[in-house]
Scaffold this motif. Sequence first.
Motif, short mmCIF file in Angstrom:
data_model
loop_
_atom_site.label_atom_id
_atom_site.label_comp_id
_atom_site.label_asym_id
_atom_site.label_seq_id
_atom_site.Cartn_x
_atom_site.Cartn_y
_atom_site.Cartn_z
N ARG A 191 0.83 -1.21 0.00
CA ARG A 191 0.00 0.00 0.00
C ARG A 191 0.86 1.25 0.00
O ARG A 191 0.45 2.29 -0.48
CB ARG A 191 -0.97 0.01 1.16
CG ARG A 191 -0.40 0.52 2.47
CD ARG A 191 -1.55 0.84 3.42
NE ARG A 191 -1.02 1.23 4.70
CZ ARG A 191 -1.37 2.35 5.31
NH1 ARG A 191 -2.21 3.17 4.77
NH2 ARG A 191 -0.87 2.66 6.49
N TRP A 192 2.07 1.14 0.53
CA TRP A 192 2.95 2.32 0.53
C TRP A 192 3.36 2.67 -0.88
O TRP A 192 3.53 3.82 -1.23
CB TRP A 192 4.16 2.08 1.42
CG TRP A 192 3.77 1.90 2.86
CD1 TRP A 192 3.80 0.74 3.57
CD2 TRP A 192 3.27 2.90 3.76
NE1 TRP A 192 3.34 0.95 4.86
CE2 TRP A 192 3.02 2.27 4.99
CE3 TRP A 192 2.99 4.26 3.62
CZ2 TRP A 192 2.52 2.97 6.10
CZ3 TRP A 192 2.50 4.96 4.72
CH2 TRP A 192 2.27 4.31 5.94
N ARG A 193 3.54 1.62 -1.69
CA ARG A 193 3.89 1.88 -3.10
C ARG A 193 2.75 2.64 -3.79
O ARG A 193 2.98 3.57 -4.56
CB ARG A 193 4.17 0.55 -3.82
CG ARG A 193 4.66 0.75 -5.25
CD ARG A 193 5.03 -0.57 -5.88
NE ARG A 193 3.94 -1.53 -5.77
CZ ARG A 193 4.09 -2.84 -5.58
NH1 ARG A 193 5.30 -3.35 -5.46
NH2 ARG A 193 3.06 -3.65 -5.50
N LEU A 195 0.68 4.59 -2.33
CA LEU A 195 0.70 5.96 -1.82
C LEU A 195 1.81 6.77 -2.51
O LEU A 195 1.61 7.93 -2.87
CB LEU A 195 0.94 5.92 -0.30
CG LEU A 195 0.69 7.21 0.46
CD1 LEU A 195 -0.78 7.59 0.41
CD2 LEU A 195 1.13 7.05 1.92
N HIS B 5 -1.60 10.60 6.99
CA HIS B 5 -0.19 10.21 7.09
C HIS B 5 0.62 11.42 7.53
O HIS B 5 0.29 12.55 7.18
CB HIS B 5 0.32 9.72 5.74
CG HIS B 5 -0.59 8.73 5.09
ND1 HIS B 5 -0.62 7.40 5.44
CD2 HIS B 5 -1.55 8.90 4.14
CE1 HIS B 5 -1.54 6.78 4.71
NE2 HIS B 5 -2.12 7.66 3.92
N MET B 87 4.88 8.34 9.53
CA MET B 87 5.27 7.23 8.66
C MET B 87 6.78 7.17 8.49
O MET B 87 7.33 6.12 8.18
CB MET B 87 4.60 7.36 7.29
CG MET B 87 4.97 8.63 6.56
SD MET B 87 4.12 8.79 4.96
CE MET B 87 4.96 7.56 3.98
N CYS B 170 8.57 5.13 1.02
CA CYS B 170 7.53 4.11 0.87
C CYS B 170 8.15 2.75 0.54
O CYS B 170 7.63 1.70 0.97
CB CYS B 170 6.53 4.53 -0.22
SG CYS B 170 5.47 5.88 0.32
N LEU B 173 9.17 1.36 3.78
CA LEU B 173 8.00 0.91 4.54
C LEU B 173 7.44 -0.40 3.99
O LEU B 173 7.04 -1.29 4.74
CB LEU B 173 6.91 1.99 4.50
CG LEU B 173 7.14 3.18 5.44
CD1 LEU B 173 6.30 4.36 5.02
CD2 LEU B 173 6.84 2.79 6.88
N ASP B 174 7.43 -0.52 2.67
CA ASP B 174 6.86 -1.73 2.06
C ASP B 174 7.73 -2.96 2.33
O ASP B 174 7.21 -4.06 2.44
CB ASP B 174 6.73 -1.53 0.55
CG ASP B 174 5.31 -1.11 0.16
OD1 ASP B 174 4.38 -1.39 0.95
OD2 ASP B 174 5.14 -0.49 -0.89
N ARG B 185 0.86 3.47 12.29
CA ARG B 185 0.95 3.64 10.84
C ARG B 185 -0.41 4.07 10.30
O ARG B 185 -1.41 3.40 10.50
CB ARG B 185 1.35 2.33 10.16
CG ARG B 185 2.79 2.01 10.39
CD ARG B 185 3.20 0.87 9.50
NE ARG B 185 4.54 0.45 9.86
CZ ARG B 185 5.20 -0.50 9.22
NH1 ARG B 185 4.65 -1.10 8.21
NH2 ARG B 185 6.40 -0.83 9.59
#
Lengths: 207, 188
Positions: A191-193, A195, B5, B87, B170, B173-174, B185
């Motif tokens: 989901r971060w991708r 975002l 976020h 985040m 990101c 994070l992923d 988060r």
Amino acid sequence: MRLACHQFLATDVEALRSLLRLLESYLRNRWEVVERIDRDIDLVLVNLDHPAPAPLPDGLNRIDCAARPRLRHRACIHRPLRASEILTVLNDAVSAEARPVCAAVSAPTGRHRLAAWPLQLDGWHDDALRILATLTSRAATQAEIVAATGVAPARVDVVLSRLRDQGLLELATQRVPPAPRIVHGNVVPGRWRALATRVGRLLGLPA
Amino acid sequence: MNACHKLVFIGEPGAGKTTCIAALSDIAPVTTDVGCTDDLARRKASTTVALDYGEMDLGEQGMLRLYGLPGQERFRFMFDVVRDGAMGLVVLVDAASAQGLDGLAGTLATYADELRQRPFVLCLNKHPDPPMAFRERCMAMLRDQGLVAPLLVIDARSRSDLAQVFRMLCLLLDHGDYPVLDGERGGA
């Protein structure tokens, strides 16, 4: 070594052939531009600007090229191709691929710890960035890296070997329990991708 | 309810926190800049003394709240205010200033404990191509603190550069595991 161009104009491919002749004495290996892209290809240059992108087989060693590479990602190089960048990526590809992978790196049970990221990310492909991201917060075995990134084991070994050669990778000497994958109730994997894509689009990056 | 976020920019005075937020924010950034009265006045007219704040509307994907916090130890308490739901962090360094490395040392000393728990990106600002020795010093300072993070060279005024920073965060994070408390988060 065999090099292919994916979705480039024929004139671009001819220009690359000319460039290779000019760079011949500076290249660590002899490179040949071939038309057919198969599993045995050593490197594929991919034109990200093509209006109708066609998929490539998984697991190929690829370098992305674009007219505006800074708007793509750090490992992307310029199109039209520039001699200095081609020299770097081809010699880099050789040093990473041809080097024998040492036992410690290829050992599937050894846990690898990242000491630092490379100082420059040019030439590090998306696969490598995913591996680096995985190792940023935890030490991991090759199998764990494969599971976390979806990158083929052989490719993981190549990246680990390259990191080790640059003094950026350590083998965890103490027994480190695998870091538990933290699962959050409503967090969707990737989901971060999504975002990042959304924010990139808002900031003017191409999708 | 849409997600919210938080992205936190930290760094020495003059590193580019206010510039980053101004480049990204949909609203006029809320700043707490005051005129410099100490040695800093030689480098810039004003500096952030509490926090900068901006917002980016992500549509269906919620809201990105942007905070800029001074790197000095005396402002450390401000992080407690914005910690929940953060985040990740962007650590900014003025790569064009001789004091840039000192500023980074101060920021790392102040925030190392937070940086161990959250993804962050180290961004060298104000210099299009910082010398390799400068980059090496920055990485060595991270290593000295037991920290690992990607280093990007950015222009804090450039929205596309900031998009790359966000993309990198990101990616971390992923693929990473961070001992962030459940609920943080994407939380409040």
